[in-house]
Write a protein that holds these residues in place. Structure first.
Motif, PDB file in Angstrom:
ATOM      1  N   ARG A  27       0.508   0.685  -4.379  1.00  0.00           N
ATOM      2  CA  ARG A  27      -0.924   0.741  -4.609  1.00  0.00           C
ATOM      3  C   ARG A  27      -1.475   2.139  -4.363  1.00  0.00           C
ATOM      4  N   SER A  28      -2.494   2.475  -5.121  1.00  0.00           N
ATOM      5  CA  SER A  28      -3.252   3.699  -4.858  1.00  0.00           C
ATOM      6  C   SER A  28      -4.488   3.383  -4.037  1.00  0.00           C
ATOM      7  N   THR A  29      -5.001   2.135  -4.182  1.00  0.00           N
ATOM      8  CA  THR A  29      -6.147   1.672  -3.396  1.00  0.00           C
ATOM      9  C   THR A  29      -5.650   0.664  -2.362  1.00  0.00           C
ATOM     10  N   PRO A  30      -5.757   0.967  -1.085  1.00  0.00           N
ATOM     11  CA  PRO A  30      -5.225   0.073  -0.053  1.00  0.00           C
ATOM     12  C   PRO A  30      -5.900  -1.298  -0.055  1.00  0.00           C
ATOM     13  N   SER A  31      -5.151  -2.292   0.364  1.00  0.00           N
ATOM     14  CA  SER A  31      -5.650  -3.662   0.483  1.00  0.00           C
ATOM     15  C   SER A  31      -4.888  -4.356   1.602  1.00  0.00           C
ATOM     16  N   ASN A  88       0.820  -1.209   0.000  1.00  0.00           N
ATOM     17  CA  ASN A  88       0.000   0.000   0.000  1.00  0.00           C
ATOM     18  C   ASN A  88       0.855   1.262   0.000  1.00  0.00           C
TER      19      ASN A  88
END
Length: 571
Positions: free
Chosen positions: A260-264, A256
């Motif tokens: 990543r731009s969208t957390p997971s 993240n």
């Protein structure tokens, strides 16, 4: 005829001795979970040893003109013959393959298990690393039993690597399910899970024996010393990839933060996917090795029982018995630090990505410290230097306890990350000094006539001193921990919980009960952290054993003449 018989027996003994030499060592905090894997520098070969390696080859014959006695070469890698360069790279690859599962079993997997298991259960998993420390027990069999059609070393390397590859494929297909259900009702037991990794480590240890022996004929006699370099480079790279690199890419926070731009919550690389990739890589490399690389044929030798007899004769020496006792008790004082500190930091929320960063920064310090420790072992008596390292390592255990105790309540801060890194570097320094010093001492006292067997026997006992107490210390952490789960004081919706609602207090000292508490909306309050108690007890045991036994004994052993370390028949 008598001269030829003596020469043949001497050559056979030398070959067996070198082939069982695991050259293992190492430590935990800088990388591999207290498993002694870091390679020591090989003892330089004199012309007699180089000549013995040449005479052991099938291509050697006295029917032709006697060749000039080969000398050990001191030139660089680029000056090696092209064939030696290729064989060197092959050795690096084979040792690298060992490092991949070893880095997982001794480094990454225990960290991943901490989310699901108690310290005592992780102690059971530590048994998976035992084959690498005990390979001396079956190394003579690997050296003596083989197929003349396939080749002395390929007879073991090919099937072992295929079994490892298929084992990783099968384990990779179910590892994610095993990790989430292990120890839970209906799930696999920790012993079942440990058995799979024990199998993989056993395969690695057996492959290591065969590769060590093959190095004697893969490289030309004067360049055999490069085998140790290949081992260091290959094994270290494999472990580094499976420990530091994998741990970082397996972390969701690392992904993240940087990718990543969208957390997971998921990392970029799963354990199952990693095992599957290397399972297929093992199989492909083994097929290529079988098809493309021919092994020089060697003569069959019946020396398996000779090596076991040598081991028994060495064990009967009084000085060896004393140093065995020293090795078996000398690491008790550091066990809680080596086995628990990193796991405790993860439990408090240090994060896998921060741990990977710490190990990454620690790695170059380990290399540099090893270099200077080697110089110091030449300037000072090795066991005197070892004693200094021992005291420093006890101090490092106290510093580690302080580091854990001041973990910030608001999460990892830059100052705390620097504190952890400094603690790791200091621990690395003391452990490296101890290792290099004791290795220098082993090399000094080992009987040259049976050097490989002698050295490996001492290294095996030293390894056991660092592995066998671990399971007991980890169980002590659970035994001394007192924690109580308190039900939530607020009204909770049971549909939002991941488990049954907690309605009454109960002990949450072990991981399974802690999860039950948290999933049921409760709060697990630690009243007494068993790590601190276990660490203090270990340090006290270390101080007492050092003051009343170890310190005096090691200096007594240091002052003995070399003849007291020799077998009667080799004096």
């Amino acid at each position: 005829m008598g001269v030829e018989t003596r020469r043949s027996k001497s050559t056979k003994r030398d070959k067996l001795s070198v082939s069982v030499s695991g050259r293992t060592n190492g430590h935990s905090d800088s990388g591999i979970s207290n498993m002694e894997l870091r390679r020591k520098v090989a003892t330089p070969q004199d012309s007699g040893q180089v000549t013995a390696n040449l005479m052991a080859r099938e291509s050697f014959s006295l029917d032709e003109n006697v060749p000039k006695t080969p000398m050990a070469n001191n030139h660089g890698f680029r000056e090696l013959p092209i064939q030696d360069q290729r064989n060197f790279m092959l050795l690096v690859l084979l040792y690298f393959l060992q490092g991949v599962p070893m880095g997982l079993a001794s480094g990454s997997v225990p960290f991943l298990l901490k989310e699901h298991l108690s310290f005592g259960e992780i102690g059971v998993f530590s048994l998976a690393s035992y084959p690498y420390s005990l390979k001396l027990l079956w190394s003579p069999i690997v050296d003596a039993v083989w197929s003349t059609r396939v080749g002395r070393r390929k007879s073991w390397i090919l099937p072992i690597q295929l079994l490892s590859g298929f084992g990783m494929l099968y384990l990779g297909s179910m590892i994610e399910g095993l990790m989430t259900t292990i120890g839970k009702p209906g799930g696999p037991s920790i012993w079942h899970f440990t058995g799979w990794w024990f199998f993989l480590v056993f395969m690695c240890a057996t492959q290591d024996i065969a590769v060590d022996g093959w190095a004697l004929t893969l490289l030309t006699p004067g360049n055999v010393s490069y085998a140790s370099t290949a081992q260091t480079v290959g094994l270290t790279a494999g472990q580094f990839l499976s420990y530091t690199v994998f741990l970082a890419f397996n972390s969701g926070d690392f992904a993240n933060r940087y990718f990543r731009s969208t957390p997971s919550e998921e990392g970029l690389l799963s354990l199952g996917g990693y095992l599957t990739f290397w399972g297929w890589a093992y199989i492909a490399i083994t097929i290529g090795l079988a098809a493309l690389k021919k092994e020089e044929r060697t003569r069959n030798e019946d020396g398996i029982w000779d090596v076991y007899k040598i081991m028994w004769d060495v064990l009967k020496l009084r000085n060896i018995q004393t140093i065995i006792i020293v090795h078996l008790i000398s690491k008790i004082g550091f066990q809680a630090n080596d086995a628990v500190t990193n796991l405790k930091l993860l439990e408090k929320g240090f994060g896998k990505e921060n741990m990977a960063l710490t190990v990454l920064i620690d790695f170059p310090f380990e290399i540099g410290i090893g270099y200077y420790a080697g110089k110091w072992s030449q300037e000072y008596k090795p066991m005197r230097l070892w004693r200094w390292g021992f005291v420093g390592r006890l101090v490092a255990a106290i510093v580690a306890q302080f580091t854990v105790s001041v973990f910030p309540a608001n999460g990892v801060q830059p100052w705390y990350l620097l504190l952890v890194i400094a603690e790791h570097v200091f621990s690395t320094f003391t452990q490296t000094v101890m290792f290099v010093a004791v290795s220098a001492f082993h090399a000094r006292v080992a009987d040259p006539a049976i050097g490989g067997t002698y050295m490996t026997l001492l290294a095996t006992v030293s390894n056991l001193g660092g592995t066998f107490p671990k399971i007991f210390v980890l169980r002590l952490v659970d035994a001394f921990t007192q924690a109580t789960c308190h039900p939530s004081t607020q009204k909770l919706d049971p549909s939002t919980l991941r488990g049954p609602l907690v309605t009454h207090e109960f002990s949450c000292a072990v991981q399974a009960e802690k999860e039950r508490c948290e999933h049921g909306g409760g709060t697990c309050e630690i009243l007494h952290d068993g790590f601190y108690i276990a660490n203090v007890l270990c340090v006290i045991a270390g101080v007492l054993t050092f003051a009343f036994y170890i310190s005096k004994k090691v200096m007594l052993l240091q002052g003995l003449p070399l003849r007291d370390w020799r077998l009667a028949g080799s004096r």
